[in-house]
Design an enzyme around this catalytic site. Structure first.
Site, PDB file in Angstrom:
ATOM      1  N   ASN A  65     -44.867  24.940 -27.797  1.00  7.48           N
ATOM      2  CA  ASN A  65     -43.610  25.549 -28.329  1.00  7.48           C
ATOM      3  C   ASN A  65     -44.072  26.882 -28.361  1.00  7.48           C
ATOM      4  O   ASN A  65     -44.959  27.081 -29.395  1.00  7.48           O
ATOM      5  CB  ASN A  65     -43.161  24.723 -29.311  1.00  7.48           C
ATOM      6  N   CYS A 110     -41.128  18.773 -21.534  1.00  2.62           N
ATOM      7  CA  CYS A 110     -40.723  18.025 -22.991  1.00  2.62           C
ATOM      8  C   CYS A 110     -40.244  16.903 -22.920  1.00  2.62           C
ATOM      9  O   CYS A 110     -39.462  16.223 -22.030  1.00  2.62           O
ATOM     10  CB  CYS A 110     -39.346  19.116 -23.781  1.00  2.62           C
ATOM     11  N   HIS A 111     -40.746  15.983 -23.750  1.00  2.00           N
ATOM     12  CA  HIS A 111     -39.888  14.143 -23.860  1.00  2.00           C
ATOM     13  C   HIS A 111     -38.931  14.775 -24.758  1.00  2.00           C
ATOM     14  O   HIS A 111     -38.318  13.514 -24.743  1.00  2.00           O
ATOM     15  CB  HIS A 111     -41.319  13.508 -24.266  1.00  2.00           C
TER      16      HIS A 111
END
Length: 444
Positions: A147, A168-169
């Site tokens: 990030n 990304c999850h």
């Protein structure tokens, strides 16, 4: 045999999860895992953990550990990045200094002053990694976890020839949340999601061919369920779609929820958060434990907590995407997942052409193929653009060491602009530049 380079491998838990995921596939069990980190102590621990996993299952995989990034990247087939530039200290500054100005970020790693300044110290290093890749493994996809996701990937796409996919999850995690709220099996949930990272919208949501949105609105009327996700339910109520990321994350990307202490206190009152049940002292700054995010970084993988006998040596696969991408490309097994990719003016047609968007992608032996979404509903695109505006200027600032772009990025941030005057924002930027000067040499 596949060569996978992990850059920033020192995060024991996350790297071990990703390595386990790769080795859980029979077709990938001969993988050469190149672990690279600048912290030799952390590197030694993840090397030991990875070797223990391989030995436990008598796998033919190979581990190579090095503090030399170029050595790890040489002839890699895939590169996975999980770096944190500067360690804990700049994170503290990027959260605590804005608080003095009334900007109460809950995390500060994606947008806001924290996200913008994190981009300034992260993008130059990520560009160095990508330029090494151009020389040493130019055909390797970069599976990027660091990030601020959109800003980092945007800069890499703009400035290098490397194929980068932001992972990304949040879409997967939100699907689990929704399944719990409406009481259906998550594996049977059908959805079509698009937008930007941490701000993607569930445009379609079905179970057994039936629209689930009426059920989700009904769930919102249950006080206990509503209290679990106050901000996201409020956004759905006012704008017509459920959104990815958690409520405490989302609250800092918008101007509606954290701009006064009264509003933050109101969030606390409506939420399921109970300060008496947390291990940290409660603060109304975050309607979550004080410094929870900072404590995460301060306590991350402390050396005295590492016990090789207690680590997870199973091959149970997580829900992370990286290993699935590698497996699909290597075996031609078709999968669909949401990834962060350049818009190129064709994926989401009412977002800027050069924006980084999070859209469904098909992955198979031909690689990653993003799906066209068309127009988002106008109100959803409008909310996305408030964040894209900040991302665009933050990328300009990081790539060109452009202080004017840096200041304008922070001034356009939705939460900052709801709290600070233009002059106060300049003072805030001055303070952050001074505090984090060590990590921002381009702005000296």
């Amino acid at each position: 045999m596949v060569n996978v380079a992990f850059i920033g491998a020192g995060s024991l838990t996350f790297t071990q999860t990703l390595v386990r995921d790769i080795l859980s596939f029979a077709e990938l069990q001969e993988t050469t895992v190149a672990l690279m980190d600048i912290d030799a102590e952390r590197l030694e621990r993840i090397e030991a953990a990875t070797n223990a996993l391989i030995d436990e299952h008598d796998l033919p995989a190979t581990v190579e550990a090095t503090t030399d990034r170029r050595e790890a990247l040489t002839d890699a087939d895939y590169v996975i990045t999980t770096i944190q530039v500067g360690g804990v200290k700049p994170v503290e500054h990027e959260v605590e200094i804005p608080q003095r100005y009334g900007i109460n970020q809950s995390v500060g790693d994606t947008l806001g002053p924290g996200g913008v300044f994190r981009a300034q110290r992260t993008i130059p290093t990520m560009l160095e990694i990508a330029r090494d890749m151009e020389e040493l493994c130019p055909d390797a996809p970069l599976l990027q976890h660091t990030n601020p996701m959109a800003m980092v990937c945007w800069a890499l796409e703009r400035e290098t020839e490397i194929d980068v996919y932001g992972i990304c999850h949040s879409v997967r995690g939100t699907a689990h949340d929704i399944a719990n709220y409406v009481d259906v099996p998550v594996e049977d949930l059908e959805y079509w999601v698009a937008g930007i990272n941490h701000m993607a919208w569930f445009l379609n949501l079905e179970y057994e061919g039936e629209d689930l949105y009426p059920d989700l609105y009904e769930a919102m009327d249950d006080d206990e369920i509503y209290a679990e996700d106050v901000v996201r339910f409020d956004v759905m109520d006012h704008f017509g779609a459920f959104i990815t990321e958690s409520s405490h994350h989302l609250s800092e990307y918008l101007p509606y929820f954290r701009h006064t202490q009264d509003e933050i206190d109101h969030l606390v009152e409506r939420s399921a958060y109970d300060p008496d049940e947390t291990e940290f002292e409660y603060s109304p700054v975050c309607w979550m434990p004080t410094g929870e995010y900072l404590e995460h970084w301060r306590a991350r993988d402390p050396a005295d907590a590492f016990d090789l006998d207690e680590i997870d040596l199973s091959l149970e696969r997580s829900g992370e995407y990286a290993a699935r991408i590698i497996h699909s490309i290597e075996t031609d097994e078709v999968r669909r997942m949401n990834l962060n990719v350049p818009n190129d003016g064709r994926l989401i047609t009412n977002l800027p052409d050069d924006a980084l968007v999070e859209v469904p992608c098909l992955v198979d032996g031909t690689g990653v193929r993003p799906c066209s979404v068309g127009n988002l509903p106008p109100q959803l695109a409008a909310l996305n653009r408030t964040n894209v505006n900040v991302q665009s200027l933050a990328v300009d600032a990081a790539v060109g060491a452009d202080e004017d772009a840096l200041r304008r990025a922070v001034k356009l941030d939705p939460l900052t602009s709801a709290v600070c005057t233009l002059e106060e924002t300049d003072d805030l930027v001055d303070d952050l530049l001074e505090a984090n000067a060590e990590y921002l040499p381009a702005f000296e």
